[in-house]
Design an enzyme around this catalytic site. Structure first.
Site, short mmCIF file in Angstrom:
data_model
loop_
_atom_site.label_atom_id
_atom_site.label_comp_id
_atom_site.label_asym_id
_atom_site.label_seq_id
_atom_site.Cartn_x
_atom_site.Cartn_y
_atom_site.Cartn_z
N PHE A 123 44.20 34.53 31.62
CA PHE A 123 43.69 35.84 32.01
C PHE A 123 43.10 36.53 30.76
O PHE A 123 43.74 36.52 29.71
CB PHE A 123 44.81 36.68 32.63
N ASP A 193 53.77 35.42 31.15
CA ASP A 193 53.12 36.50 31.89
C ASP A 193 53.34 36.22 33.38
O ASP A 193 52.87 35.21 33.91
CB ASP A 193 51.62 36.55 31.55
N TYR A 218 51.31 46.61 39.82
CA TYR A 218 50.39 47.03 40.89
C TYR A 218 49.87 45.90 41.75
O TYR A 218 49.04 46.13 42.61
CB TYR A 218 49.23 47.84 40.31
N LYS A 219 50.35 44.67 41.50
CA LYS A 219 49.90 43.55 42.32
C LYS A 219 50.90 43.36 43.46
O LYS A 219 50.99 44.18 44.36
CB LYS A 219 49.71 42.31 41.44
N ARG A 363 38.58 34.10 46.16
CA ARG A 363 40.04 34.08 46.04
C ARG A 363 40.68 34.94 47.12
O ARG A 363 40.22 36.05 47.39
CB ARG A 363 40.39 34.61 44.65
#
Ligand SMILES: *Cc1c(COP(=O)(O)O)cnc(C)c1O
Length: 404
Positions: A123, A193, A218-219, A363
């Site tokens: 990421f 992570d 927030y995911k 995705r």
């Protein structure tokens, strides 16, 4: 799976009641909860209480009525989701900032080691922050290599490995225990992570022997846009590592107002500034929703939703880049398509919200708490229609937005 079979699966789904705990908009099939979790129904009242009562009425008294301990309290709740002790997790800042603190701390911890080992294609913020962190420690460097070269890249000079448990694009998952052991064999620390893992698949940091971790609020945790993030340090390292962002909230006695910094014991030393209470209230509402959830059921449903969409994709001739084996993947599925961006926009125009990842990845996040089998079945049907009609060729769908 036929439409009727999908409906029958929903009717028999033990997680189905959780769907009603989210305020999902009508006419939308939301396949992007891995990027921004939707709004829990409990969040708006929690925020209203935070603003009107806790801030408006109680004013500064609220710091002693639950605010000051919020980072540890919410961290303790998240700890249960990641196989950690309550006193091993804390909430603050963002994943990016947590990565910085932990990387610098890990590099300073053993001055004979100079390298952060990570993966190319990780990421972006992970690599960017690592670049910034090594720039702050004399002699330190970042060695990012392809996944296949990782094993050999970890050596006597490695201070810390920085790996993302579930890859944001492909969904590939590292075997956490195995790669932590690889880092330890070389004498390095392992930093994970968990941004695409927590709330999606089973995570057990202590069983894997992990040293350090960060993750996103927030995911899959549905804490609200830009929610504070969590940080994990295993007990073994809690008094051996120090935050380079030595702010007063991480001081042993912030209200002694001393000139010199002295780190607090335990996880508190990872705090820098004052907790953002409005954002914390949103995060806590999202996290509370998870506390009663059976994580075995979540993992099982994630796998079945994936298999359903993988089968639909195969029927439509799409190339799936996510692993077929459930233990080797997370809870999103990615397809490669030359017109992935336009396809994604055409889907959004029809109420199916997924996302696009440069250059050619379409995705879809599969979030078992609020997504049904019929939703996925229906999304597949709409995807099929768009592919067959080439509706994505409309130039309108090729205009790039700032956020994809
Ligand atoms: C989403 C995500 C982040 C987010 O970091 P921010 O600091 O919130 O921008 C970091 N790492 C990974 C792997 C992610 O998926």
């Amino acid at each position: 799976m036929t439409h009727d079979e999908a409906r029958a699966r929903d009717a028999a789904d033990p997680l189905r009641p959780y769907r009603d705990r989210f305020a999902l908009p009508e006419g939308v099939i939301y396949l992007d909860g891995n990027s921004l979790g939707p709004l829990p129904r409990a969040t708006a009242p929690a925020l209203a209480d935070m603003v009107q009562r806790q801030w408006g009425d109680r004013l500064i008294r609220s710091w002693n009525e639950g605010w000051i301990d919020a980072p540890q309290r919410i961290g303790g709740k998240i700890a249960r989701l990641i196989g950690a002790h309550a006193a091993e997790a804390i909430v603050a800042d963002s994943p990016s900032v947590h990565l910085f603190k932990l990387l610098v701390a890990a590099l300073r911890h053993d001055p004979t080691r100079h390298t952060v080992v990570s993966e190319t294609g990780n990421f972006p913020t992970d690599l960017h922050i690592a670049e910034g962190a090594v720039g702050c420690v004399p002699g330190a460097r970042l060695n990012a290599v392809a996944r296949g070269d990782l094993h050999d890249a970890i050596d006597h000079d490695t201070a810390v490995t920085l790996l993302t448990h579930v890859h944001y694009k492909t969904g590939e998952r590292y075997d956490m225990a195995q790669w932590t052991a690889r880092a330890h064999d070389a004498g390095a620390l392992a930093l994970w992570d968990l941004s695409h893992s927590v709330g999606a698949i089973d995570v057990d940091l202590n069983a894997a022997g992990a040293d350090l971790a960060v993750g996103c609020g927030y995911k899959y945790l549905n804490g609200g846009p830009g929610a504070p993030a969590f940080l994990f340090v295993s007990r073994a390292f809690q008094d051996r590592l120090a935050s380079p962002l030595s702010g007063w909230m991480g001081h042993a006695a912030p209200f002694a107002f001393a000139d010199a910094y002295a780190p607090a014991d335990g996880m508190k030393r990872w705090l820098a500034g004052t907790p953002p209470m409005l954002a914390m209230a949103g995060l806590e509402a999202g996290v509370d929703l998870w506390l009663g959830v059976d994580r075995v059921q979540v993992a099982a449903k994630s796998a079945t939703l994936f298999d359903l969409l993988a089968a639909i994709g195969a029927e439509l001739g799409l190339e799936c880049v996510s692993p077929a084996n459930p233990v080797e993947r997370g809870s999103h599925i990615s397809f490669r398509h030359p017109h992935a961006y336009a396809l994604c926009q055409a889907l959004i125009a029809r109420g199916v919200i997924g996302d696009f990842r440069d250059p050619d990845i379409l995705r879809f996040g599969l979030t078992p708490l609020y997504l049904g089998f019929e939703d996925v079945w229906r999304a597949g049907e709409i995807l099929g229609e768009i592919l067959a009609s080439k509706a994505y060729a409309d130039p309108e769908f090729s205009k790039r937005n700032a956020v994809t």
